[in-house]
Design an enzyme around this catalytic site. Structure first.
Site: not given
Length: 907
Positions: A156, A574
């Site tokens: 990714h 996050k």
């Protein structure tokens, strides 16, 4: 009028040090070539415009002029001119990037040339430190025997450079290296310049992004470039450097064990990516096998020109001629392959027949090699003959290089990890079991899983379900691939969102249901991935339950009593902000290390890091030194992704340096970890308090304000990022708000708008709280003397040096009324963080003790700043068209690529 143009802090003016004069010359040389190319390919007017904007950007930085002055000059730029300007600026700092990388090689050569002292952080320097600390050669050899360094390339990227552009970069780098010491003749230099100009010009005429979103096969090819073109070539050089360093320090050159391995997620990372399944696993390992076999064939051809020994001139073991005769009988077209003129060259004939057998292997012919061990055996046969017949200086060196490659890369190139969300396993087990599996309590699931492990049920009735068939098909593929590519071809099976012992047992049960069993045991290393702060804190409970489970312990016994646990840096940050994430990761490693020791298990931590500070990025050596005492224990398994792969492994000399630094740091942390400090108990209590304060402040903004997701989408280019053609995986695990957005686009978006918010928000409030609660002196001591805390502050300091709040304010104003609701608080937190770090580090400016990073940022700012401001303007225009103007989107994609390459450490 902007009141914040000097925030968070203008970098101190820096110039080139005397040791960097050749870097300055390379920057100027490449800059002049880029300028000439722009004038020729577009127009002299574009070059003039670029220079005018660059001078305005420099003036704004150096004089503190308002950002509006620079922005106003770009507001009326036409779309065509904006696109050309963005690409032009990207070309300039692309040249700077290459010049800096080559200069790193130059600095390494300077250390090697002078011989005064080894380069800090390298193998020889660290071995000297270890010897001085009392580590003798037998201790070193014992540690090397269990050393395990494994970079794992993931699927990714935040930056996916086209392979053809990588090749052009390599051409430029090769020409710069050819003149690294300024010893080329004028004629040679002119030829070098011509090849650089050719690469720059053809790159300008090539689109940075492909016309379609990449497939998994494209990603396999991309990662394969670094594995087969860089690491394959560098690997034996690493072992030679390790042997040289040991000999230089200890006066002896022991036989070296395998230290390096490589892994990949490309083709095996199913988590949230419906494009990955058993077929991509087979295709990925098939492509990697073809790449490995092609490299071996090329090396064998080269060896054929070296091992030309003829009968009568050299003694050659009869085993060589016997193997040649055997292959002539068994291999189709063997005699047609052999050159009659080489009839008296047994080595060369065997090498030709080995090439034939590799071609047959690639075609899946029954006469091909059954596995990499059989190929390796042929190489060992020649190695034995050369060693026994005065061949040490007659080709043994080249053969040993190939032996290291074959030992490491096998027929698979890199081990393929598999990853899946635990929720998918729950769904599949529920369909097989006929129950609402996810609704069952953990104890009930464990009980049913034990029954499945003892007597695996048939899945016949459930196979009509696509998810069941696909999941069991993955385990079928594991069985097939281990048989066809070797046991080393498959790596870990990683469970995302692992929250109980049942999640690990589920993998074993599904494997048994699918018949993925060898010797009555599942041939997979199961690795829970703990991702959020809460999951990290609960990890010791989960792992204790697994270690106490008799069926799982039987599985561990079959895997050598070795347990890998993956730690998620991205999602935890996050979830709770950087400090809460880092502290949860630290505490989890401490507790799991003690738990594994108590259980008699060797634990290995797999660090799921990204390139950005928010995702665990930073200097590898410093991170290893800051790890909890005893947690490294001879192992480093870490993800490499996005722009990090290109930065670390794009150039062979730098890839070598990176591998050496990682190995040296692991040796040091294993053999002589830092001494205990009596203040650490106090520091841990303080860190727990600071992490709680930081997390609360971060979550109050990101997760608890209902209007924050809308502000995020307006104040960042996330809507452009979601349309980028750079990865096969969707940007979200499932529909929903920020909690379901993947960490990579989340961090990438805040890096694009130059705020870097994900890396520092909440930290300033925590540091201010710490200073008020514990006192400035106590906090300063902790920042100076505790590697964990020091590394965290260093990482954030670097991020703040790249932050430009004035430019971020331009993005924030895209949110309309929400700007006034959010920006003042974000600004205040940025200033708190900056001021607290400067206070604790006793500095007046950011990066006061890192001249090279200062210089690097200063070289790029005049090119990155205009791209950022153009991105703001283009976002405004594109959103006004309801995001339907494809020409504007194309220009915006160019700005995203440009900012990522300029800012670096973005994803």
């Amino acid at each position: 009028m902007n009141a914040h143009d000097d925030l968070p802090l203008p970098l101190r003016e820096v110039g080139f040090a005397k040791t960097d004069t050749l870097l300055r010359d390379d920057v100027r040389r490449l800059g002049a070539m880029v300028g000439h190319m722009l004038s020729e390919q577009v127009s002299p007017a574009l070059l003039d415009q670029v220079e005018a904007v660059r001078r305005a950007a420099i003036a704004r930085r150096e004089t503190g002029a308002p950002v509006d002055t620079l922005a106003d000059g770009l507001a009326d730029v036409s779309l065509d001119d904006a696109d050309a300007l963005v690409r032009a600026f990207a070309a300039y700092f692309g040249a700077i990037n290459l010049a800096e990388r080559v200069h790193r090689i130059r600095r390494r050569r300077d250390y090697q040339r002078t011989g005064d002292a080894p380069q800090p952080g390298g193998l020889e320097a660290v071995l000297h430190e270890l010897k001085d600390a009392g580590v003798d050669l037998p201790q070193l050899e014992a540690t090397l025997a269990r050393l395990h360094i494994e970079p794992v390339f993931t699927a990714h990227p935040t930056e996916a450079v086209r392979r053809v552009l990588l090749e052009k970069e390599r051409t430029i780098v090769e020409r710069l290296i050819a003149d690294i010491d300024r010893e080329r003749t004028p004629t040679e230099r002119r030829a070098d310049d011509a090849r650089i100009v050719l690469a720059l010009t053809s790159a300008w005429q090539t689109s940075e992004s492909p016309a379609r979103k990449p497939t998994v096969a494209d990603e396999v090819e991309h990662v394969g470039y670094y594995l087969s073109n860089v690491l394959y070539r560098v690997l034996p050089v690493f072992y030679e450097a390790l042997g040289d360093a040991i000999e230089s320090v200890y006066g002896a050159r022991p036989s070296l064990p395998q230290v390096l391995r490589f892994g990949t997620w490309v083709g095996g990372d199913m988590d949230g990516n419906p494009n990955v399944n058993a077929d991509t696993m087979r295709a990925a390992l098939g492509a990697q096998r073809s790449q490995a076999l092609a490299q071996y064939r090329r090396d064998l051809r080269g060896l054929g020109n070296v091992l030309t020994q003829t009968l009568g001139r050299a003694t050659i073991d009869e085993a060589i001629t016997a193997r040649v005769d055997d292959y002539r009988r068994r291999l189709p077209d063997a005699d047609a392959t052999l050159n009659p003129r080489h009839a008296d060259m047994p080595y060369r004939r065997l090498l030709d027949l080995m090439q034939l057998r590799l071609r047959l292997t690639d075609a899946d012919h029954r006469a091909g090699y059954a596995d990499a061990d059989a190929f390796f055996a042929d190489l060992v046969l020649m190695d034995t003959s050369l060693r026994g017949n005065r061949g040490d200086h007659a080709g043994l060196f080249a053969l040993e290089r190939l032996l290291w490659r074959a030992r490491t890369f096998g027929f698979h190139l890199a081990a393929l990890d598999l990853r899946q969300d635990s929720a998918v396993h729950d769904e599949v087990l529920g369909r097989i079991d006929g129950s609402d599996w996810a609704a069952l309590k953990v104890d009930a699931r464990v009980e049913r899983l034990h029954a499945m492990l003892d007597a695996p049920p048939k899945a016949n009735g459930a196979l009509s379900n696509e998810s069941v068939a696909s999941t069991l098909g993955v385990f079928d593929a594991v069985t097939d691939l281990r048989r066809s590519h070797g046991a080393s071809a498959t790596g870990l099976y990683i469970i995302s969102m692992a929250r109980s012992a049942a999640d690990a047992l589920a993998v074993l049960a599904l494997a048994r249901i699918a018949g993925c069993v060898e010797g009555d045991q599942v041939p997979l290393d199961v690795s829970p991935l703990f991702e959020t702060v809460d999951d990290l804190q609960a990890a010791p409970v989960v792992m204790r339950a697994l270690f106490d489970d008799p069926r799982y312990r039987a599985h561990l016994a079959s895997r050598g009593e070795r347990q890998t646990v993956m730690l998620g840096y991205s999602d935890s940050a996050k979830d709770g902000g950087l400090l809460a994430s880092r502290w949860a990761l630290q505490r989890t490693q401490v507790e799991l290390t003690a738990l594994a020791r108590e259980a008699g298990v060797r634990i290995v931590f797999f660090h799921g890091r990204g390139g950005s500070v928010s995702r665990g990025g930073g200097k590898t050596g410093r991170a290893i030194n800051a790890a909890p005492r005893g947690s490294v224990d001879g192992s480093l398994r870490v993800t490499e992704q996005g722009e990090v792969i290109h930065r670390k492994y794009g150039i062979r000399a730098l890839a070598l340096r990176n591998l050496e630094q990682s190995t040296a740091a692991v040796l040091q942390a294993t053999l002589r970890p830092r001494a205990p400090d009596p203040r650490e108990d106090t520091w841990r209590a303080m860190a727990t308090d600071l992490a709680d304060v930081s997390r609360a402040h971060y979550r109050a903004l990101v997760h608890e304000r209902a209007d924050f997701p809308d502000y995020f989408r307006a104040a960042t280019p996330i809507d452009v990022i979601e349309r980028l053609q750079i990865g096969s995986r969707p940007s979200r695990r499932r529909d929903g708000g920020i909690s379901n957005l993947r960490a990579i686009p989340w961090v990438f978006a805040w890096a694009q708008n130059r705020s870097g918010l994900t890396g520092w928000y909440g930290l300033g409030t925590a540091l201010q709280h710490g200073i008020q609660t514990y006192g400035q002196q106590a906090m300063t001591e902790m920042a100076r003397d505790w590697p964990f805390f020091s590394a965290a502050l260093d990482d954030v300091e670097m991020l703040l040096a790249k932050t430009d709040i004035a430019i971020f304010e331009r993005y924030s104003r895209l949110a309309g009324d929400a700007h006034d609701a959010f920006f003042p608080g974000i600004l205040d937190e940025c200033l708190r963080t900056r001021d607290a770090i400067l206070l604790l580090k006793e500095q007046d400016v950011l990066l006061a003790d890192d001249y090279r990073l200062q210089l690097s940022i200063r070289l790029r700012n005049p090119y990155v700043d205009p791209i950022s401001l153009l991105q703001v303007e283009l976002l405004r225009r594109w959103r006004a068209t309801e995001r339907e103007d494809e020409s504007l989107l194309s220009a915006l994609v160019s700005t995203v690529n440009g900012i990522a390459a300029g800012v670096q450490n973005t994803g």
